[in-house]
Design a protein around this motif. Sequence first.
Motif, short mmCIF file in Angstrom:
data_model
loop_
_atom_site.label_atom_id
_atom_site.label_comp_id
_atom_site.label_asym_id
_atom_site.label_seq_id
_atom_site.Cartn_x
_atom_site.Cartn_y
_atom_site.Cartn_z
N SER A 394 0.89 -1.17 -0.10
CA SER A 394 0.02 0.08 0.11
C SER A 394 0.91 1.28 0.02
CB SER A 394 -1.05 -0.06 1.33
OG SER A 394 -1.90 -1.01 1.17
N TYR A 395 2.12 1.13 0.00
CA TYR A 395 2.97 2.20 0.16
C TYR A 395 4.16 2.17 -0.70
CZ TYR A 395 0.46 2.16 4.79
OH TYR A 395 -0.48 2.00 5.63
N PRO A 396 4.67 3.48 -1.04
CA PRO A 396 5.86 3.66 -1.93
C PRO A 396 7.11 3.12 -0.99
CG PRO A 396 4.92 5.58 -1.50
CD PRO A 396 4.21 4.91 -0.87
N PRO A 397 8.19 2.99 -1.58
CA PRO A 397 9.40 2.53 -0.83
C PRO A 397 9.82 3.42 0.18
CG PRO A 397 9.83 2.21 -3.42
CD PRO A 397 8.52 2.98 -3.20
N SER A 398 9.86 4.74 -0.05
CA SER A 398 10.29 5.62 1.08
C SER A 398 9.76 5.69 2.26
CB SER A 398 10.42 7.30 0.59
OG SER A 398 9.08 7.42 0.16
N ILE A 399 8.32 5.17 2.37
CA ILE A 399 7.84 5.06 3.44
C ILE A 399 7.21 3.58 3.78
CG2 ILE A 399 6.74 7.50 3.77
CD1 ILE A 399 3.92 6.57 2.83
N ARG A 400 7.68 2.59 3.12
CA ARG A 400 7.24 1.32 3.08
C ARG A 400 7.69 0.72 4.33
NH1 ARG A 400 8.51 -1.36 -1.95
NH2 ARG A 400 6.52 -0.60 -2.50
N PRO A 401 8.91 0.71 4.76
CA PRO A 401 9.39 0.03 6.08
C PRO A 401 8.46 0.87 7.06
CG PRO A 401 11.33 0.58 4.78
CD PRO A 401 10.13 1.51 4.12
N ALA A 402 8.26 2.02 7.09
CA ALA A 402 7.34 2.82 8.21
C ALA A 402 5.94 2.25 8.26
CB ALA A 402 7.15 4.43 7.99
N GLY A 403 5.52 2.09 7.23
CA GLY A 403 4.11 1.63 6.96
C GLY A 403 4.05 0.13 7.48
N VAL A 404 5.02 -0.72 7.09
CA VAL A 404 4.77 -2.04 7.61
C VAL A 404 5.31 -2.21 9.09
CG1 VAL A 404 6.01 -4.46 7.43
CG2 VAL A 404 5.39 -3.08 5.39
N GLY A 405 6.23 -1.29 9.34
CA GLY A 405 6.58 -1.36 10.95
C GLY A 405 5.43 -0.85 11.74
N PHE A 406 4.70 0.32 11.33
CA PHE A 406 3.61 0.68 12.02
C PHE A 406 2.56 -0.39 12.26
CE2 PHE A 406 -0.50 3.14 12.46
CZ PHE A 406 -0.19 4.05 13.65
N ALA A 407 2.32 -1.03 11.13
CA ALA A 407 1.11 -2.00 11.25
C ALA A 407 1.33 -3.18 11.92
CB ALA A 407 0.79 -2.50 9.62
N ARG A 408 2.92 -3.47 11.74
CA ARG A 408 3.26 -4.66 12.58
C ARG A 408 2.98 -4.34 14.16
NH1 ARG A 408 3.72 -10.14 11.84
NH2 ARG A 408 5.46 -10.93 13.14
N ALA A 409 3.60 -3.12 14.30
CA ALA A 409 3.43 -2.42 15.59
C ALA A 409 2.08 -2.68 16.31
CB ALA A 409 4.00 -1.17 15.99
N ILE A 410 1.05 -1.99 15.65
CA ILE A 410 -0.28 -2.27 16.02
C ILE A 410 -0.61 -3.68 16.18
CG2 ILE A 410 -2.59 -1.47 15.64
CD1 ILE A 410 -0.78 0.73 16.31
N MET A 411 -0.22 -4.72 15.20
CA MET A 411 -0.69 -5.84 15.17
C MET A 411 -0.25 -6.54 16.39
SD MET A 411 0.84 -8.98 12.88
CE MET A 411 2.08 -9.16 14.36
#
Length: 474
Positions: A394-411
């Motif tokens: 769902s996110y471009p490369p510049s914020i992909r680790p942040a997006g995955v990290g945020f989802a993983r954190a909430i998960m």
Amino acid sequence: MSTTASHAHVIRRPQDVVDLVNTHPAIRSGLGITLIALGGILIDAYQAAMIGFGNRYIAQEFGISPGLAATVNASVLIAALFGGLMANRVVERFGQRTAFVIGMGMCTVGAAAVAFAPNVLALLLCRIIMGIGLGIDFPLATSAVAELRGSSSKKTGTSVNLWQMGWYLSTTVVYLILVPLAASSVAEPDLWRYGIFIGAGFAVVVMILRWVYLGESAMWAARKNRFDQSCRILKTRYGVDAQTASDAVAGTEGATDQVKGAYRILLSGRYRRRTILGCVVATMQAWQYNAVGVYLPLTLAGILTGGLTSALWGSAAVNLLCGVTGGAIGSLIVQRVGARRQSMIGFGFVVAALLILGLVGRDNPWLALGLLGSIIFFHSSGPGGLGMTIATMSYPPSIRPAGVGFARAIMRTGAIAGLIFWPMLWQALGTDAFFWLMAVPLVGFLTCALIPWEPIGADVDAEDADVLAQISKG
């Protein structure tokens, strides 16, 4: 000028590298390389299942309640929550290759130390170290898989979602290791220690394979304005000839280095609904899995006869026949069905299976075993892996680790809830606990029904330049 140079792509800005990676899959991007990239997730699955098995033995050895033991074990998830939020900063500071070593190195050290923990405080500290490392590793792993394929490839969603099949392969290994250990001279209360230590050895193997076969990220090098390094990576990994233009424009290194605006972007504009969908799917699937999947031997021991060996063999069979198969099928069909719709279908079947389990689970052990297997199957083929797939795609490369990290954190909050509360509910209510658990997949089902975003096939990498511009503006 040589013939090769005359046909080389010209790199003038970081987005040029992103576009090339997006449209050129890596030369080596098959199942083996994908599983190496996802190796940290396999270690996460192994250690989660092993510690779930050891929960009651930990409680007995240290003289604490099963609920408190589960809380101590859940500290790895709390630490992983913070590790996930750190992932984007770590990868931007050190690069993909070193960040992988940092994450998996912490997991290895923590796991090895857990095996010798003399008291509950030492166990808690070791689990925290493991959790931070695992939290850092997961976003890097899924981002690396997306970069190997390129987000425009029809195979990217399939490759990213393979982590779910890998998860169940790893948990199956746990039970296949415990069975011979239980049959040997190892005392039953010490089985979890031996298993955790063996997992630390697996983590070392993952670190070595990643260092050799994955290397550095071409996109990261470009964002750091290391265009010559990006060109070398493009050539060796993707077979793409590229050269740096004399008028190449430096990217916004400072903005991406600090990543101060990444989380603001995740929760605003067009990314808000994507973030909500990915986080809810990931969290609800983690909750249902950590209740049913992690404690599968505990649940089966309360349903089947035959003691520990029977419960371990039953757990291995359910994970292999239902979890691995479901994960493989889910990865194969996600491109056709779509991540959101497939998650919704999976949640719906889990709701139905939990309802039937609550009604007849105590009366028919074999029916209960079949229903538990169906929960694992529809979880694995449906939302089990797709929360992270949605976040990754769902996110471009510049914020992909942040997006995955945020989802993983909430998960992790869902995983913590399942890990802590399920033993309490099961002890207090028995099979009636399944009725309470039904609410979890129901929330996931309704969220998928109400948010229509579909990441499969979306060219999100084309949004990277715009996102970097937004970050640089603050």
